[in-house]
Design a protein around this motif. Structure first.
Motif, PDB file in Angstrom:
ATOM      1  N   ALA A  83       8.886  -9.776  -3.412  1.00 38.90           N
ATOM      2  CA  ALA A  83       7.635  -9.749  -2.661  1.00 38.90           C
ATOM      3  C   ALA A  83       7.747  -8.801  -1.470  1.00 38.90           C
ATOM      4  O   ALA A  83       6.827  -8.028  -1.190  1.00 38.90           O
ATOM      5  N   ALA A  84       8.881  -8.861  -0.780  1.00 39.74           N
ATOM      6  CA  ALA A  84       9.092  -7.977   0.372  1.00 39.74           C
ATOM      7  C   ALA A  84       9.083  -6.513  -0.045  1.00 39.74           C
ATOM      8  O   ALA A  84       8.463  -5.663   0.614  1.00 39.74           O
ATOM      9  N   LEU A  85       9.766  -6.188  -1.144  1.00 38.71           N
ATOM     10  CA  LEU A  85       9.798  -4.800  -1.614  1.00 38.71           C
ATOM     11  C   LEU A  85       8.398  -4.330  -2.010  1.00 38.71           C
ATOM     12  O   LEU A  85       8.030  -3.179  -1.766  1.00 38.71           O
ATOM     13  N   HIS A  86       7.622  -5.222  -2.607  1.00 34.64           N
ATOM     14  CA  HIS A  86       6.245  -4.874  -2.998  1.00 34.64           C
ATOM     15  C   HIS A  86       5.400  -4.573  -1.754  1.00 34.64           C
ATOM     16  O   HIS A  86       4.658  -3.581  -1.718  1.00 34.64           O
ATOM     17  N   ILE A  87       5.536  -5.403  -0.736  1.00 36.27           N
ATOM     18  CA  ILE A  87       4.777  -5.201   0.504  1.00 36.27           C
ATOM     19  C   ILE A  87       5.231  -3.923   1.215  1.00 36.27           C
ATOM     20  O   ILE A  87       4.420  -3.115   1.679  1.00 36.27           O
ATOM     21  N   LEU A  88       6.553  -3.723   1.292  1.00 37.73           N
ATOM     22  CA  LEU A  88       7.091  -2.553   1.980  1.00 37.73           C
ATOM     23  C   LEU A  88       6.736  -1.252   1.280  1.00 37.73           C
ATOM     24  O   LEU A  88       6.635  -0.199   1.923  1.00 37.73           O
ATOM     25  N   SER A  89       6.542  -1.298  -0.035  1.00 38.13           N
ATOM     26  CA  SER A  89       6.183  -0.085  -0.772  1.00 38.13           C
ATOM     27  C   SER A  89       4.854   0.483  -0.308  1.00 38.13           C
ATOM     28  O   SER A  89       4.594   1.693  -0.434  1.00 38.13           O
ATOM     29  N   THR A  90       4.006  -0.377   0.239  1.00 37.28           N
ATOM     30  CA  THR A  90       2.734   0.069   0.801  1.00 37.28           C
ATOM     31  C   THR A  90       2.817   0.272   2.311  1.00 37.28           C
ATOM     32  O   THR A  90       2.325   1.258   2.851  1.00 37.28           O
ATOM     33  N   TRP A  92       5.558   0.714   4.225  1.00 37.87           N
ATOM     34  CA  TRP A  92       6.641   1.562   4.735  1.00 37.87           C
ATOM     35  C   TRP A  92       6.861   2.767   3.837  1.00 37.87           C
ATOM     36  O   TRP A  92       6.292   3.825   4.069  1.00 37.87           O
ATOM     37  N   LYS A  93       7.641   2.629   2.790  1.00 35.75           N
ATOM     38  CA  LYS A  93       7.924   3.707   1.836  1.00 35.75           C
ATOM     39  C   LYS A  93       7.907   3.130   0.427  1.00 35.75           C
ATOM     40  O   LYS A  93       8.290   1.974   0.231  1.00 35.75           O
ATOM     41  N   PRO A  94       7.505   3.917  -0.571  1.00 32.94           N
ATOM     42  CA  PRO A  94       7.606   3.453  -1.956  1.00 32.94           C
ATOM     43  C   PRO A  94       9.061   3.116  -2.301  1.00 32.94           C
ATOM     44  O   PRO A  94       9.962   3.930  -2.070  1.00 32.94           O
ATOM     45  N   CYS A  95       9.283   1.907  -2.799  1.00 35.86           N
ATOM     46  CA  CYS A  95      10.626   1.419  -3.109  1.00 35.86           C
ATOM     47  C   CYS A  95      10.810   1.380  -4.620  1.00 35.86           C
ATOM     48  O   CYS A  95      10.114   0.640  -5.318  1.00 35.86           O
ATOM     49  N   GLU A  96      11.749   2.168  -5.113  1.00 34.50           N
ATOM     50  CA  GLU A  96      12.025   2.231  -6.546  1.00 34.50           C
ATOM     51  C   GLU A  96      13.247   1.386  -6.875  1.00 34.50           C
ATOM     52  O   GLU A  96      14.242   1.401  -6.156  1.00 34.50           O
ATOM     53  N   ALA A  97      13.179   0.659  -7.988  1.00 37.29           N
ATOM     54  CA  ALA A  97      14.289  -0.193  -8.402  1.00 37.29           C
ATOM     55  C   ALA A  97      15.543   0.640  -8.630  1.00 37.29           C
ATOM     56  O   ALA A  97      15.481   1.778  -9.092  1.00 37.29           O
ATOM     57  N   CYS A  98      16.688   0.057  -8.289  1.00 37.26           N
ATOM     58  CA  CYS A  98      17.966   0.757  -8.446  1.00 37.26           C
ATOM     59  C   CYS A  98      18.927  -0.098  -9.254  1.00 37.26           C
ATOM     60  O   CYS A  98      19.052  -1.306  -9.021  1.00 37.26           O
ATOM     61  N   THR A  99      19.593   0.509 -10.213  1.00 40.68           N
ATOM     62  CA  THR A  99      20.579  -0.186 -11.021  1.00 40.68           C
ATOM     63  C   THR A  99      21.951  -0.118 -10.357  1.00 40.68           C
ATOM     64  O   THR A  99      22.136   0.537  -9.337  1.00 40.68           O
ATOM     65  N   TRP A 100      22.906  -0.779 -10.966  1.00 41.32           N
ATOM     66  CA  TRP A 100      24.296  -0.717 -10.520  1.00 41.32           C
ATOM     67  C   TRP A 100      24.783   0.718 -10.524  1.00 41.32           C
ATOM     68  O   TRP A 100      24.583   1.455 -11.487  1.00 41.32           O
ATOM     69  N   GLN A 101      25.418   1.137  -9.432  1.00 45.19           N
ATOM     70  CA  GLN A 101      25.920   2.497  -9.283  1.00 45.19           C
ATOM     71  C   GLN A 101      27.444   2.474  -9.170  1.00 45.19           C
ATOM     72  O   GLN A 101      27.993   2.043  -8.154  1.00 45.19           O
ATOM     73  N   GLU A 188      -5.612 -11.792  -1.545  1.00 46.62           N
ATOM     74  CA  GLU A 188      -5.135 -11.198  -2.798  1.00 46.62           C
ATOM     75  C   GLU A 188      -3.678 -10.746  -2.669  1.00 46.62           C
ATOM     76  O   GLU A 188      -2.869 -10.962  -3.581  1.00 46.62           O
ATOM     77  N   GLN A 189      -3.330 -10.144  -1.539  1.00 41.53           N
ATOM     78  CA  GLN A 189      -1.956  -9.700  -1.327  1.00 41.53           C
ATOM     79  C   GLN A 189      -0.993 -10.884  -1.228  1.00 41.53           C
ATOM     80  O   GLN A 189       0.130 -10.828  -1.739  1.00 41.53           O
ATOM     81  N   LEU A 190      -1.447 -11.962  -0.598  1.00 42.55           N
ATOM     82  CA  LEU A 190      -0.625 -13.163  -0.523  1.00 42.55           C
ATOM     83  C   LEU A 190      -0.357 -13.736  -1.902  1.00 42.55           C
ATOM     84  O   LEU A 190       0.753 -14.168  -2.221  1.00 42.55           O
ATOM     85  N   GLN A 191      -1.391 -13.744  -2.733  1.00 43.12           N
ATOM     86  CA  GLN A 191      -1.232 -14.257  -4.085  1.00 43.12           C
ATOM     87  C   GLN A 191      -0.273 -13.386  -4.887  1.00 43.12           C
ATOM     88  O   GLN A 191       0.552 -13.896  -5.659  1.00 43.12           O
ATOM     89  N   GLU A 192      -0.366 -12.078  -4.714  1.00 43.82           N
ATOM     90  CA  GLU A 192       0.559 -11.172  -5.403  1.00 43.82           C
ATOM     91  C   GLU A 192       1.998 -11.445  -4.974  1.00 43.82           C
ATOM     92  O   GLU A 192       2.907 -11.491  -5.815  1.00 43.82           O
ATOM     93  N   ALA A 193       2.196 -11.647  -3.665  1.00 42.73           N
ATOM     94  CA  ALA A 193       3.534 -11.922  -3.155  1.00 42.73           C
ATOM     95  C   ALA A 193       4.083 -13.224  -3.725  1.00 42.73           C
ATOM     96  O   ALA A 193       5.236 -13.292  -4.165  1.00 42.73           O
ATOM     97  N   GLN A 194       3.257 -14.262  -3.734  1.00 48.07           N
ATOM     98  CA  GLN A 194       3.721 -15.554  -4.244  1.00 48.07           C
ATOM     99  C   GLN A 194       4.000 -15.495  -5.746  1.00 48.07           C
ATOM    100  O   GLN A 194       4.956 -16.117  -6.228  1.00 48.07           O
TER     101      GLN A 194
END
Length: 273
Positions: A83-90, A92-101, A188-194
């Motif tokens: 939920a935090a990453l979804h909110i921050l993508s709007t 702050w900065k777009p957050c892309e998922a990252c796999t094991w490196q 609506e944003q709260l519902q998306e987060a939950q």
């Protein structure tokens, strides 16, 4: 091609970490021992020695020695993260998922996200006390690694190792809380987060012996973001510590290998049990 596992693929993600030093614990290797003689000899502190020992046992047994997600605060953070990453993508900065490196044969990390079109890593902290987010914003100066070390040396080395393993020269550390509604969310944003929280809770519940759940804490959020450069000096310190830790890990494996090897007597008892 098989993709590297993310933290959401818990079993596969844990398997990739077995025997490897990782960003989240690398700070243990950077902690100095208490005695002057030990420091001059280049020895590791007690925490670093324990971490090296755990990695040696993982390599010998194939059994992970960590207990990620074992406390209520850690479980809350894991559930709040999507939920935090979804909110921050709007916000702050777009957050892309990252796999094991993986980095070489004995180091790796899984940043919470990649940002700036993959040119920088991002690690997210969701502390239980919302005041910690405000303190972080007040005490940690953007691109001042010394202030981050003073704030939390474990996190400082974690984000630097993440940048190293991902081939980036910039690392972002973001503190987020859902318990301070400084910035408001719509219904609506709260519902998306939950919904995002509930989906992760369902996944983790299926993998666990107890149910996972969390309810978003307010009708808004607050966050603080800081960025830091991976300098050549910091990179050299990481690689030097890694080289020494690997040598010590090999030595521990040599000493403990016989202790963990089953004898004919213990094998027979196991076979007939």
């Amino acid at each position: 091609m098989i993709a590297a596992p993310t933290q959401q693929d818990r079993a596969a993600w844990k398997d990739t970490r077995i025997g490897r030093f990782t960003a989240s614990r690398f700070g243990a290797l950077m902690t100095q021992p208490r005695s002057k003689a030990a420091r001059e000899a280049g020895a590791f502190g007690a925490e670093g020695t324990g971490y090296i020992f755990a990695k040696a046992i993982e390599r010998l047994t194939g059994v992970p020695m960590d207990d990620a997600g074992s406390t209520p605060v850690m479980r809350r953070g894991l559930l709040l993260e999507p939920a935090a990453l979804h909110i921050l993508s709007t916000a702050w900065k777009p957050c892309e998922a990252c796999t094991w490196q993986a980095y070489g044969d004995n180091l790796g990390s899984t940043p919470d996200a990649l940002v700036d079109a993959g040119r920088a890593t991002m690690d997210l902290k969701c502390p239980g006390n919302p005041a910690d987010v405000v303190r972080f914003a007040d005490e940690v100066v953007d691109n001042d690694f010394d202030t981050l070390l003073a704030w939390d040396s474990t996190y400082a080395w974690q984000v630097m190792v993440q940048a190293l393993t991902c081939g980036c020269d910039t690392a972002h550390l973001v503190y987020f809380t859902d318990r301070l509604a400084i910035h408001r969310l719509t219904d609506e944003q709260l519902q998306e987060a939950q919904t995002l929280i509930d989906l992760r809770a369902e996944q983790y519940s299926q993998e666990s012996i107890y149910p996972w759940s969390y309810t978003y804490g307010s009708d808004g959020y607050f966050f603080a973001a800081r960025s830091f450069r991976l300098t050549d000096e910091i990179k050299e310190r990481i690689l030097s510590a890694l080289e020494r830790a690997e040598a010590e890990c090999q030595a521990v494996m040599m000493r403990c290998g016989k202790l963990l090897a089953p004898t004919p007597e213990t094998y027979a008892k196991s076979f007939h049990a």
